[in-house]
Motif scaffolding. Sequence first.
Motif, PDB file in Angstrom:
ATOM      1  N   GLN A 149       0.815  -1.214   0.000  1.00  0.00           N
ATOM      2  CA  GLN A 149       0.000   0.000   0.000  1.00  0.00           C
ATOM      3  C   GLN A 149       0.848   1.262   0.000  1.00  0.00           C
ATOM      4  N   ARG A 150       1.837   1.282   0.873  1.00  0.00           N
ATOM      5  CA  ARG A 150       2.669   2.476   0.988  1.00  0.00           C
ATOM      6  C   ARG A 150       3.954   2.165   1.733  1.00  0.00           C
ATOM      7  N   ASP A 199       6.996   8.025  -1.309  1.00  0.00           N
ATOM      8  CA  ASP A 199       5.563   8.372  -1.340  1.00  0.00           C
ATOM      9  C   ASP A 199       4.912   7.997  -2.675  1.00  0.00           C
ATOM     10  N   GLU A 202       2.310   5.046  -2.534  1.00  0.00           N
ATOM     11  CA  GLU A 202       0.925   5.354  -2.172  1.00  0.00           C
ATOM     12  C   GLU A 202       0.214   6.084  -3.315  1.00  0.00           C
ATOM     13  N   SER A 203       0.925   6.985  -3.979  1.00  0.00           N
ATOM     14  CA  SER A 203       0.224   7.746  -5.026  1.00  0.00           C
ATOM     15  C   SER A 203      -0.134   6.836  -6.220  1.00  0.00           C
TER      16      SER A 203
END
Length: 446
Positions: A149-150, A199, A202-203
Amino acid sequence: MIRAIVLAAGKGTRMKSARSKVLHEICGRPMLWYVVQALRDAGIGEIVVVINSELRDEIEGFAVESVVQEEQLGTGHAVGVALERLEPRSGRLVVVCGDMPLVTGELLAGMAGSLDGADGAASVMALVTVKMPLPSNFGRIVRNGGRVQRIVEVRDATPEQLAIDEMNAGIYAFDEAALRQAVTHLRTDNAQGEYYLTDLVESFVSAGKDVRPVLTTDHLTVLGINDRIELARARKEMNARLCAAHMRDGVTIVDPDTTYLEPELEIGEDTVIYPNTTIGRLSRTGRNCVVGPNSRLSNAQLGDRVTVRESVVSDTTAADDVWIGPFAHLRGETRLGDKTHVGNFVEIKKSSLARRVKVSHLSYLGDATIGEETNVGAGTITCNFDGERKHPTVVGRNVAIGSNTSLVAPVSLGDGAFTGAGSVVTKDVPSGERVAGNPARPLPKK
Ligand code: UD1
Ligand code: MG
């Protein structure tokens, strides 16, 4: 052709050093050298390194393209800076941190291909993840229902996230077009106020795109060096790898823990290396040599069956069957012919000794040329420096230099000459002549 971006502009604050982090050395090479080498081993030749301005002069030696990130605003920003430099292409890009010297070509080679799924669908991002003992400073991989997910950086993590033992190694592959687009949307709302490359996970995920983890179990291979404790661990591991490679090639290393090697050495089969020995700077040994214990070779080029005991040998070439030591110091373009013997407490600088020359005890030879089979008696010194300049000493073949002779250069001794013990030779001695005394004078003919 796959291209790679290496991130090497970071301040390396945790090193507490005036030098850039990636220039700190393990086993005689800067960390960055190993990363570039691993990319080349993986067949990735087009490499752009993101550097800080202090690295500008030093990067030349690496034979890569570089781009300066003027302000270190984070790993995401660094990738953005590299992308500005790279001409846009449709294809794949590998991104790797410059502070992971133990990374292997094998691991990097698989990265670009890991974007391809078994089902034929391609992901936009792949990343190496690694299970690692806790605690760890690496970013944590947050999964949901098995899917990545991240990534959460340690400084932004909750206690529950800190308990995750799957980490972000710092090695990524991207679809270039997707990367170019996503990097512009990074923000700095995190504990460090930086643009985090991490990051992007996640994006991409929130945009419904696939991010693929490549799990590795070998956490040492992806060790990121942030302080000098990790630097020492990496050195130990790299040294163990270098020793293992030579042992596999037929070299006996009595104690790899106290044998310190560098990359790009040549050590011949059946050579034995005893403990407390350092071999570096492109040194080479032939077969059946004995090196150590307690020795240092630096740019030493040794033939076959050369013995170096308890000695320091730098910038020196020795032919076959040479004996050096114990406690000798050879340096400055010294050349030793076949079967020369250099014994205890002998220093030789920028000198050339022909075959079978013996300098067995307590001598200094500097800027000297010594002919075949000459014996240099104990305590012989070349007085090569007059306070301003260095001068040469030339000694012919079969010369017998008596103990404690001082050869005041420039001076020469012809073939078959002889000097008595304690001679101070200030004038050239013709072939066959016998001299003695201070200053040395010819002795009556026998
Ligand atoms: C980074 C990752 C972390 C990962 C770890 C692996 C981010 C935000 N975090 O953390 O998830 O587990 O690596 O080792 O990416 N650099 C630049 N410009 C900058 C900042 C950094 O070029 O503005 C370079 C550094 O020189 C270094 C690399 O990027 O080679 C990583 O930076 P570093 O500060 O070491 O990040 P970590 O905290 O280790
Ligand atoms: Mg790091």
